[in-house]
Design a protein around this motif. Sequence first.
Motif, PDB file in Angstrom:
ATOM      1  N   TYR A 111       1.301  -7.541   7.354  1.00  0.00           N
ATOM      2  CA  TYR A 111       2.539  -8.187   7.444  1.00  0.00           C
ATOM      3  C   TYR A 111       3.510  -7.468   8.176  1.00  0.00           C
ATOM      4  O   TYR A 111       4.265  -7.824   8.919  1.00  0.00           O
ATOM      5  N   PHE A 112       3.736  -6.193   7.435  1.00  0.00           N
ATOM      6  CA  PHE A 112       4.911  -5.411   8.040  1.00  0.00           C
ATOM      7  C   PHE A 112       4.810  -4.021   7.666  1.00  0.00           C
ATOM      8  O   PHE A 112       4.325  -3.501   6.618  1.00  0.00           O
ATOM      9  N   GLU A 113       5.297  -3.090   8.326  1.00  0.00           N
ATOM     10  CA  GLU A 113       5.416  -1.707   8.334  1.00  0.00           C
ATOM     11  C   GLU A 113       6.782  -1.119   8.998  1.00  0.00           C
ATOM     12  O   GLU A 113       7.401  -1.794   9.763  1.00  0.00           O
ATOM     13  N   SER A 114       7.325   0.035   8.238  1.00  0.00           N
ATOM     14  CA  SER A 114       8.631   0.510   9.016  1.00  0.00           C
ATOM     15  C   SER A 114       8.694   2.027   8.660  1.00  0.00           C
ATOM     16  O   SER A 114       8.093   2.372   7.857  1.00  0.00           O
ATOM     17  N   PRO A 115       9.328   2.523   9.617  1.00  0.00           N
ATOM     18  CA  PRO A 115       9.331   4.038   9.560  1.00  0.00           C
ATOM     19  C   PRO A 115      10.486   4.356   8.380  1.00  0.00           C
ATOM     20  O   PRO A 115      10.467   5.615   8.149  1.00  0.00           O
ATOM     21  N   LEU A 116      11.243   3.322   7.930  1.00  0.00           N
ATOM     22  CA  LEU A 116      12.141   3.665   6.903  1.00  0.00           C
ATOM     23  C   LEU A 116      11.447   3.796   5.579  1.00  0.00           C
ATOM     24  O   LEU A 116      12.079   4.458   4.630  1.00  0.00           O
ATOM     25  N   PHE A 117      10.357   3.422   5.471  1.00  0.00           N
ATOM     26  CA  PHE A 117       9.516   3.509   4.079  1.00  0.00           C
ATOM     27  C   PHE A 117       9.070   4.798   4.143  1.00  0.00           C
ATOM     28  O   PHE A 117       8.373   5.494   4.788  1.00  0.00           O
ATOM     29  N   GLN A 118       9.292   5.485   2.635  1.00  0.00           N
ATOM     30  CA  GLN A 118       8.301   6.623   2.449  1.00  0.00           C
ATOM     31  C   GLN A 118       7.279   6.673   1.485  1.00  0.00           C
ATOM     32  O   GLN A 118       6.242   7.089   1.835  1.00  0.00           O
ATOM     33  N   ARG A 119       7.430   5.775   0.487  1.00  0.00           N
ATOM     34  CA  ARG A 119       6.196   5.677  -0.097  1.00  0.00           C
ATOM     35  C   ARG A 119       6.599   4.371  -1.058  1.00  0.00           C
ATOM     36  O   ARG A 119       7.223   4.162  -1.978  1.00  0.00           O
ATOM     37  N   ASP A 146       0.840  -1.101   0.043  1.00  0.00           N
ATOM     38  CA  ASP A 146      -0.155   0.069   0.011  1.00  0.00           C
ATOM     39  C   ASP A 146       1.043   1.316  -0.018  1.00  0.00           C
ATOM     40  O   ASP A 146       1.256   1.447   0.909  1.00  0.00           O
ATOM     41  N   SER A 147       1.054   1.942  -1.124  1.00  0.00           N
ATOM     42  CA  SER A 147       1.735   3.177  -1.324  1.00  0.00           C
ATOM     43  C   SER A 147       1.219   4.177  -0.609  1.00  0.00           C
ATOM     44  O   SER A 147       2.115   5.173   0.037  1.00  0.00           O
ATOM     45  N   GLY A 148       0.014   4.150  -0.034  1.00  0.00           N
ATOM     46  CA  GLY A 148      -0.577   5.220   0.542  1.00  0.00           C
ATOM     47  C   GLY A 148      -0.174   5.217   2.117  1.00  0.00           C
ATOM     48  O   GLY A 148      -0.315   6.294   3.058  1.00  0.00           O
ATOM     49  N   THR A 149      -0.038   3.995   2.461  1.00  0.00           N
ATOM     50  CA  THR A 149       0.212   3.854   4.134  1.00  0.00           C
ATOM     51  C   THR A 149       1.382   3.131   4.399  1.00  0.00           C
ATOM     52  O   THR A 149       1.824   3.301   5.553  1.00  0.00           O
ATOM     53  N   GLY A 150       2.138   2.801   3.467  1.00  0.00           N
ATOM     54  CA  GLY A 150       3.713   2.276   3.722  1.00  0.00           C
ATOM     55  C   GLY A 150       3.573   0.904   4.461  1.00  0.00           C
ATOM     56  O   GLY A 150       4.463   0.468   4.841  1.00  0.00           O
ATOM     57  N   LYS A 151       2.444   0.235   4.222  1.00  0.00           N
ATOM     58  CA  LYS A 151       2.009  -1.093   4.827  1.00  0.00           C
ATOM     59  C   LYS A 151       2.310  -2.209   3.766  1.00  0.00           C
ATOM     60  O   LYS A 151       1.926  -2.149   2.542  1.00  0.00           O
ATOM     61  N   ILE A 152       2.805  -3.417   4.304  1.00  0.00           N
ATOM     62  CA  ILE A 152       2.457  -4.603   3.429  1.00  0.00           C
ATOM     63  C   ILE A 152       1.774  -5.452   4.145  1.00  0.00           C
ATOM     64  O   ILE A 152       1.839  -5.802   5.236  1.00  0.00           O
ATOM     65  N   HIS A 153       0.532  -6.002   3.381  1.00  0.00           N
ATOM     66  CA  HIS A 153      -0.458  -7.056   3.899  1.00  0.00           C
ATOM     67  C   HIS A 153      -0.163  -8.519   3.092  1.00  0.00           C
ATOM     68  O   HIS A 153       0.299  -8.449   2.242  1.00  0.00           O
TER      69      HIS A 153
END
Length: 283
Positions: free
Chosen positions: A163-171, A146-153
């Motif tokens: 499944y995963f998210e990180s503050p390192l992700f920008q988009r 999800d490019s809008g939230t920075g999350k992987i489902h």
Amino acid sequence: MNRPVPFLLFSGMLLLFSVCTAVAQKLTLAWQTDTVFRVPESVLIDPDRKICYVSNIDGGPGEKDGKGFISKISPGGKILNLQWVTGLDAPKRMGIAGLHLYVADLFQVAVIDLASGKIVRRIDVPDAKFLNDITVDKAGTVYVSDSGTGKIHRIQGDAATLYFESPLFQRINGLLAQPEGIYVADVGNGALYCLKEGKDLVKVSDVATGGNDGIVPVGKQEFIVSCWPGEAYFVDAQGKSHALLDTREQKLNCADVEYDATRKWLYVPTFFGNRIMTYTFQK
């Protein structure tokens, strides 16, 4: 002072090696389709059926308008069915798991029966804002970014869970499941990461300044990463990035690419260019 012949030989070989490595990787245009597509975002090879699927947004990339569709083409670009599946919104990356095609479609993942071309179900992704890329691991588990939230489902059955998210992700955008983990391409910071099985996130490469879109494997821990504005890069096993393609002046985007390892073809959807351009990759 005269130099010994062996030294001159060595110098010449070193120069030749340097030149060869500098031009080792390149893309050469093999063929292109007519402008029959409507904002093509992604190409996916179906090796079992020996065909390719093309996702067409046919509208705004973030619009829920029902205009999106999937095309079916031959590996050589012949249109087999331009509007094979209709009724989507803004379809982007696709993945095959079992007998179904999974499509990232804005806020949902659409599941399509490969035999009939019918949408059999739509899986809601919690708090989705801009679903973008899909990858399927060897076990048949589907992951969507999800490019809008920075999350992987992760999709299992009819449910999507974080499944995963990180503050390192920008988009984030591109996903690619490999034995060593899931590779993640970030549009915002131009980085390529590898998410290990234990959910350790490791930066593999700074591919470009931004715009990263799709990832395809072209060797052992070697990849081509596309950049939406119109660029493509080869990332070697050491994480070094090498420019392969730049069509920005021609205003031809380089969206979510696909790679045919047998033919050495890189399929490039040109988004607003409304065509598929296919290049032979030389490593």
